[in-house]
Design a protein around this motif. Structure first.
Motif, mmCIF file in Angstrom:
data_model
loop_
_atom_site.group_PDB
_atom_site.id
_atom_site.type_symbol
_atom_site.label_atom_id
_atom_site.label_comp_id
_atom_site.label_asym_id
_atom_site.label_seq_id
_atom_site.Cartn_x
_atom_site.Cartn_y
_atom_site.Cartn_z
ATOM 1 N N GLY A 170 86.819 18.152 35.008
ATOM 2 C CA GLY A 170 86.145 18.666 35.716
ATOM 3 C C GLY A 170 84.454 18.052 35.703
ATOM 4 O O GLY A 170 84.144 17.742 34.656
ATOM 5 N N THR A 171 84.262 17.687 36.856
ATOM 6 C CA THR A 171 82.803 16.946 36.796
ATOM 7 C C THR A 171 81.990 17.813 37.918
ATOM 8 O O THR A 171 80.927 17.141 38.666
ATOM 9 N N ARG A 217 70.589 9.718 33.624
ATOM 10 C CA ARG A 217 71.273 8.883 32.453
ATOM 11 C C ARG A 217 72.108 9.729 31.572
ATOM 12 O O ARG A 217 72.440 9.481 30.549
ATOM 13 N N GLN A 218 72.317 11.101 31.971
ATOM 14 C CA GLN A 218 73.297 11.995 31.234
ATOM 15 C C GLN A 218 74.742 12.215 32.062
ATOM 16 O O GLN A 218 74.215 12.872 33.138
ATOM 17 N N HIS A 219 75.541 11.947 31.462
ATOM 18 C CA HIS A 219 77.028 12.052 32.310
ATOM 19 C C HIS A 219 77.748 13.009 31.608
ATOM 20 O O HIS A 219 78.289 12.596 30.280
ATOM 21 N N ALA A 220 78.345 13.985 32.208
ATOM 22 C CA ALA A 220 78.999 15.109 31.643
ATOM 23 C C ALA A 220 80.321 15.263 32.117
ATOM 24 O O ALA A 220 80.558 15.256 33.463
ATOM 25 N N VAL A 221 81.525 15.386 31.491
ATOM 26 C CA VAL A 221 82.968 15.489 31.724
ATOM 27 C C VAL A 221 83.608 16.534 31.009
ATOM 28 O O VAL A 221 83.243 16.660 29.718
ATOM 29 N N GLN A 222 84.025 17.887 31.687
ATOM 30 C CA GLN A 222 84.968 18.591 31.016
ATOM 31 C C GLN A 222 86.232 18.405 31.236
ATOM 32 O O GLN A 222 86.791 17.893 31.976
ATOM 33 N N LEU A 223 87.075 18.612 30.068
ATOM 34 C CA LEU A 223 88.433 18.388 29.903
ATOM 35 C C LEU A 223 89.130 19.806 29.377
ATOM 36 O O LEU A 223 88.827 20.035 28.137
#
Length: 266
Positions: A170-171, A217-223
């Motif tokens: 999820g992004t 410059r904050q990159h988030a990914v849910q797995l």
């Protein structure tokens, strides 16, 4: 009496923070006394996620793990409890399990004052630490990567039809990370033997949506992982090393891909 140790944290050296908000099993007395028989096994826990991602320690990841059960308070929901999905879901203070069964016995739900304590002494400390860690990472590396790690039973008719894909990224529909990082995730998925989807049923919870700020410059990914790939989905929810090994290799490759992306000039 104050609630103690709402999280554990291990400082790292690389620009990646691994957030694990739902692996905790600690209960408050009010919640423990009030749980229904169906909720008492804590089946909606993200079982064994710290063990599954244990390799990240040696790589130098920062690791933040919630210690309280989501039956107390859900660290991946907004503090105002606004719903994240238009379909069936659970809230900041879950009243039902994923299958719709009540969490609490009739009349045994913690009162508003008790739950306010959970917000003040569990939810807010976790999120302050999360943001502080991201700020420290950015100060050192000029950018930060956040991987929010979850798992769920592979079949839950109330939440989704059929069987969940193995890997559910999820992004926030591409808003929580740079487009080139989304492309990196897609390429990673194409190389894996596991079924996968990006921004399917799980687009990212509050953590991904709130802290995914590519402009900063904050990159988030849910797995979200389907649990059938590494554990028994029946009580007592045993970890199955013979299944988990291949998944762990994929997760290691994922972390490597994220770090390689971060090192590219842009």
């Amino acid at each position: 009496m104050n609630l103690t140790e709402p999280y554990t944290y291990e400082a790292g050296t690389i620009p990646l923070l691994l957030s694990i908000p739902h692996a905790g099993t600690r209960l408050t007395p009010a919640v423990e006394d009030g749980l229904s028989d169906a909720a008492r096994p804590l089946g909606d826990t993200d079982w064994h996620i710290p063990r599954l991602y244990d390799f990240a320690r040696a790589l130098g990841a920062h690791i933040l793990i919630g210690t309280y059960s989501r039956m107390v308070i859900d660290l991946n929901r907004p503090a105002d409890d606004q719903p994240l999905y238009t379909t069936a879901t659970t809230g900041l203070y879950p009243e039902t399990l994923f299958d719709g069964t009540p969490v609490f016995k009739p009349g045994a739900t913690p009162d508003k004052a008790e739950r306010r304590r959970y917000l003040d002494e569990i939810w807010h400390p976790y999120h302050r630490k999360l943001q502080d860690c991201l700020s420290e990472i950015k100060a050192r590396h000029e950018y930060a990567l956040l991987l929010d790690a979850h798992s769920i039973a592979s079949v839950i008719p109330r939440l989704f039809d059929g069987t969940l894909p193995d890997l559910n990224f999820g992004t926030n529909d591409g808003l929580s990370c740079a487009p080139s990082l989304s492309e990196t995730l897609a390429e990673f998925c194409r190389q894996q033997p596991f079924t996968h989807v990006i921004n399917g049923r799980f687009k990212g919870g509050y953590i991904t949506r709130a802290y995914g700020q590519p402009h900063a410059r904050q990159h988030a990914v849910q797995l979200e992982l389907a649990q059938c790939n590494y554990m028994s989905e029946r009580q007592p929810f045993d970890y199955l090393p013979e299944r988990a090994g291949q998944l762990q290799q994929a997760l290691r490759s994922l972390v490597s891909a994220l770090l390689t992306w971060g090192q590219q000039p842009r």
